[in-house]
Structures are given as structure tokens and as C-alpha cells.
Design a protein around this motif. Structure first.
Motif, short mmCIF file in Angstrom:
data_model
loop_
_atom_site.label_atom_id
_atom_site.label_comp_id
_atom_site.label_asym_id
_atom_site.label_seq_id
_atom_site.Cartn_x
_atom_site.Cartn_y
_atom_site.Cartn_z
N LEU A 114 -21.10 91.68 71.51
CA LEU A 114 -20.80 92.44 72.72
C LEU A 114 -21.38 93.84 72.55
O LEU A 114 -21.13 94.51 71.54
N ILE B 173 -21.28 97.50 74.42
CA ILE B 173 -20.61 98.28 75.46
C ILE B 173 -21.49 99.51 75.73
O ILE B 173 -21.68 100.34 74.83
N GLY C 227 -15.91 98.96 79.93
CA GLY C 227 -15.91 98.39 78.58
C GLY C 227 -14.64 98.69 77.79
O GLY C 227 -14.45 98.15 76.69
N GLY D 233 -13.35 95.53 76.92
CA GLY D 233 -14.28 94.64 76.25
C GLY D 233 -15.07 93.84 77.27
O GLY D 233 -15.52 94.38 78.28
N ALA E 256 -15.11 87.16 77.17
CA ALA E 256 -14.95 87.19 75.70
C ALA E 256 -14.71 85.77 75.18
O ALA E 256 -13.89 85.04 75.74
N ILE F 192 -19.01 93.86 67.84
CA ILE F 192 -18.91 94.66 69.08
C ILE F 192 -19.58 95.98 68.77
O ILE F 192 -19.20 96.66 67.80
N ALA G 68 -8.32 95.88 73.50
CA ALA G 68 -9.24 94.76 73.81
C ALA G 68 -10.30 94.64 72.73
O ALA G 68 -10.75 93.52 72.42
N TRP G 69 -10.71 95.76 72.13
CA TRP G 69 -11.80 95.68 71.16
C TRP G 69 -11.36 94.92 69.90
O TRP G 69 -12.12 94.08 69.40
N GLN H 249 -10.69 91.19 70.83
CA GLN H 249 -11.88 90.36 71.09
C GLN H 249 -12.83 90.28 69.89
O GLN H 249 -13.94 89.77 70.00
N LEU I 233 -16.72 96.01 64.26
CA LEU I 233 -16.67 96.87 65.45
C LEU I 233 -17.40 98.16 65.09
O LEU I 233 -16.95 98.91 64.22
#
Ligand code: SAM
Length: 413
Positions: free
Chosen positions: A102, A104, A157, A160, A165, A173, A185-186, A189, A196
């Protein structure tokens, strides 16, 4: 080497573009920002100029960000980030074949690099809050064939990828806007082994951290120094500023910090000041100030940034207009300043208020400890992010930064 992009002809000198791309890659390898061969292959494959159609080839392949949108006040709100930081963040992401990622904050180019890393069997979702940005990214990704792997979505974002997701979570991410906090959410997900990678701001510091999951919280595994455009939406920056002297000296605080504004203003108004010179010299072009700032945030509480205007410098309130480190206690304030010295500038501390001698000494002692303790070159603290409300006895030792969603704990090895 196979690549995902469609090879199409257009009016650009593709031979020159290829040569500039190779040159950029050599430069990124030389810096040490590209180490991994897969990341190198991605930089060799993706035609950066096709994501910057309105710039010259030289600008497209320079190691600089290219601003793609300004807001009404002329401030940048979107860009294609500088190659060196994209390289460093992709290295930190650990992305590889078949993974799900993902992004963002979209621009097209970075998502295409991510697509090269995950390959045909992988998946990239790229989310941006601004429909102009997503339209542009979508169009350029389609023109270059990367839309086979990248799905662009217009949304905040902070949440997420929302419904997009995957149930197993993302393997990486990568957030490409400056974030003050890590919304739930980060981590929700993120796959258990995932990374991350996020440019975080706290106490006026801007630093990219790569987090992994550990015992119910996130722990940093790598970092690099860089600033991004600020996040908008529900994870935008908040905080407040206290004007200490007619707009010429302002103290910027995070939401979890408090200071007695009236008492500090009165201390400044008294004009009674202590100045302590540390003997620590910042050599010209040394570029170590961010490492000092990070050291002070990690070892001094409270710690925030103070901003002097140029009129404030003329009035003698400070030796510089740079965002300087500050600490305070009741009605006493101490902050860093400089004066010219041989080969650079000597760091000092100005302090106002009833306990100015002690507070000046405390800040000066921290500066000297940074200098003598071998921290000048780099300070790499560990950052841990716990859910908001986690009791103190369940946190690692360190300085605590309380955000809406997380308690960040910053500690030095
Ligand atoms: C530096 S640019 C992205 C660069 C891009 N990743 C690239 O190819 O280099 C930052 C982007 O973040 C976006 N952004 C800001 N706040 C956001 C949010 N809450 N959710 C999604 N995108 C956001 C901005 O609209 C902007 O386009």
C-alpha cells in the motif's frame, strides 16, 4: 531482466533518458541509498520522465523532488519525491516478488517502482486524498502499463486502503506524506511480518521510520532523515504555538505539551537573561544540527521547537531564525542559539525566568553530552508505538510522546 512497463515510442529522446536513468542509479548506489539489486532493477526499469511529462529530462532525472501541485497559498501539496528518499524507503520496505503493498500519497512513479518490486503476481494499492493527484497518477500508470499491478484510489489514507485492504494484511505500507501519528488502520492492515515505512513528525523532528510488529506494538527497524509534504485529512497536523514576544519568538508545541504562556511572556518581557556558551562548534556545512535536535528530543523533557523571526534576531532574542530546541519549566525558558566562531558557529543557550541559570546549564549539558558522546554524526533512536492509553508500566523506557492514536516512546541504545 523483465520489466512490467509497456515499451512505447514517443517524441522524447529515449536513448538519452535511458542514459540519465543509469546515471541516476549509479548516483543512488554511490550514496548508499540503493543497495538491494531488486531496488536497483526497479530504478533501472521505470521511466521517471514518463511520470513527469511537463519537466525536462534533466529535471526528471535529477535527485530532487518535483513539485506537481501548489495550494492556494503557493505551498507544495503534492510532488514526485526525490529519488534518494524513494530508494531509501523502498529499501526499508523489504518489498519483493508476489507481495502486497500500500502506498499512501500517490504520484505514479513511486507506485511504478513498487510494482517492479512486487512483479506481475504482486499487488500495489496507491491511495491519495486529492482527486487531481489520483487522476494524474492513474493516467500516467495506464500510459506506462503499470496499471496492471497498481490500483489507484481516491480516499483519506488515514484509513489505509479501506475495503481494498487484503485480509492477510499488506506486506508493506509506504506512507509518502508527513504524518504526526500512526492511525490504527495502518497497523490493522499490516501483515504480522510487514513493514510500515512512514515519515513521522514529533517535537518538530521530521524522520522516516520503518516499523515492524513486536509484542502488540510497533518498533522501528530502520530510519532516514527526510521531510515530506504534510498529511491532510483526519491525520493532519495539529498542535499549537505560543507567541512569546510580539510575534518575534514563538514556541511550537505538540498537543500533549503545555506551557504557562503568561509566565513565559513575562520572563521574556523582563529582558533579564542568562547566556551560556557551550564550546561546541557547528562547523560550516557539517549538517549535524538534525542529529543534535533528535538527541535533545530523545534525552530532554520537555523539548520543543522555538522560532525566531528575522526581527527577533535583530532584536537580539536569538542568533538564528532556524527552528531551535527549547525546554521550559514553569516561568523559565531556555533555548539554543549560536554565535560566530572559527570555522563555524558556537552553540549556546539563552534562558529567561527565575530558574534561568539551572535551565541553561541543563540544556548546555545535553549539548555537550551530544558532542562528547560520539553522537554528532548520527543519532538513531528506537521508536516504539503503543496504542493510546497503554499504561506507563507497559511501555519501554524513554521519552513519551502522546498522540491521539499512539503513545510513541523514543529511546537511545
Ligand atoms: C510527496 S506526495 C506523494 C509522492 C508519491 N508517492 C511519489 O510518487 O513520489 C504526497 C501526497 O500525499 C497526499 N496526501 C496528503 N494527505 C493524504 C491523506 N490523508 N491520504 C492520502 N494522501 C494524502 C497528497 O495529496 C500528495 O499527493
Amino acid at each position: 531482466m523483465t520489466t512490467l512497463r509497456d515499451v512505447t515510442t514517443d517524441t522524447v529522446d529515449e536513448t538519452r533518458a535511458e542514459a540519465l536513468r543509469q546515471e541516476l542509479l549509479r548516483h543512488l548506489r554511490g550514496q548508499g541509498n540503493v543497495v538491494n539489486d531488486h531496488v536497483a532493477a526497479a530504478f533501472a526499469a521505470v521511466p521517471r520522465h514518463r511520470f513527469l511529462p511537463d519537466t525536462s529530462l534533466d529535471e526528471a532525472y535529477a535527485d530532487d523532488a518535483v513539485i506537481t501541485k501548489l495550494n492556494d497559498r503557493g505551498h507544495p501539496v503534492s510532488s514526485v519525491s526525490a529519488p534518494w528518499v524513494q530508494a531509501r524507503m523502498l529499501e526499508l520496505s523489504g518489498l519483493g516478488r508476489g507481495m502486497r503493498a500500500l502506498e499512501i500519497g500517490s504520484g505514479g512513479y513511486n507506485a511504478a517502482l513498487m510494482a517492479e518490486l512486487v512483479g506481475e503476481n504482486g499487488e500495489v494499492v496507491s491511495v491519495d486524498i486529492d482527486p487531481e493527484v489520483t487522476d494524474r497518477a492513474q493516467r500516467l500508470l495506464a500510459e506506462t502499463g503499470y496499471d496492471r499491478v497498481v490500483r489507484v484510489q481516491c480516499a483519506d489514507g488515514t484509513y489505509g486502503a479501506g475495503a481494498a485492504a487484503p485480509a492477510e494484511g499488506f506486506d508493506a505500507i509506504v506512507v509518502t506524506a508527513q504524518a504526526p501519528d500512526l492511525p490504527p488502520a495502518w497497523s490493522d492492515q499490516l501483515a504480522p511480518h510487514g513493514r510500515l515505512v512512514v515519515p513521522l513528525s514529533f517535537r518538530g523532528i521530521h524522520q522516516v521510520f520503518a516499523f515492524g510488529c513486536e509484542d502488540g506494538h510497533l518498533r522501528s527497524r530502520g530510519q532516514t532523515r527526510c521531510g515530506f509534504v504534510g498529511m491532510q485529512g483526519d491525520n493532519r497536523h495539529t498542535g499549537h504555538t505560543i507567541d512569546l514576544s510580539d510575534g518575534d519568538l514563538r514556541l511550537g508545541l505538540n498537543d500533549d505539551q503545555h506551557a504557562d504562556a503568561d509566565a513565559l511572556r513575562a520572563a521574556l518581557a523582563s529582558a533579564t537573561r542568562t547566556t551560556t556558551w557551550t564550546g561546541v562548534v557547528l562547523r560550516n556545512d557539517e549538517g549535524v544540527l538534525p542529529s543534535l535536535d533528535l538527541w535533545l528530543v530523545a534525552t530532554l523533557s520537555p523539548c520543543a521547537r522555538i522560532y525566531a523571526s528575522s526581527r527577533g534576531v535583530e532584536r537580539g532574542l536569538s542568533g538564528w531564525t532556524i527552528a531551535a530546541a527549547a525546554t521550559w519549566e514553569g516561568g523559565t525558558l531556555a533555548y539554543t542559539t549560536i554565535r560566530p566562531a572559527t570555522g563555524g558557529f558556537e552553540l549556546g543557550v539563552h534562558a529567561y525566568g527565575p530558574n534561568r541559570e539551572q535551565l541553561a546549564d541543563r540544556l548546555a549539558e545535553r549539548i555537550r553530552a551530544w558532542d562528547s558522546g560520539g553522537h554528532r554524526g548520527s543519532v538513531e533512536p528506537t521508536l516504539r508505538a503503543y496504542p493510546a492509553g497503554t499504561p506507563v508500566d507497559q511501555l519501554a523506557m524513554g521519552q513519551i510522546i502522546d498522540n491521539r492514536h499512539t503513545r510513541l516512546v523514543i529511546s537511545l541504545p
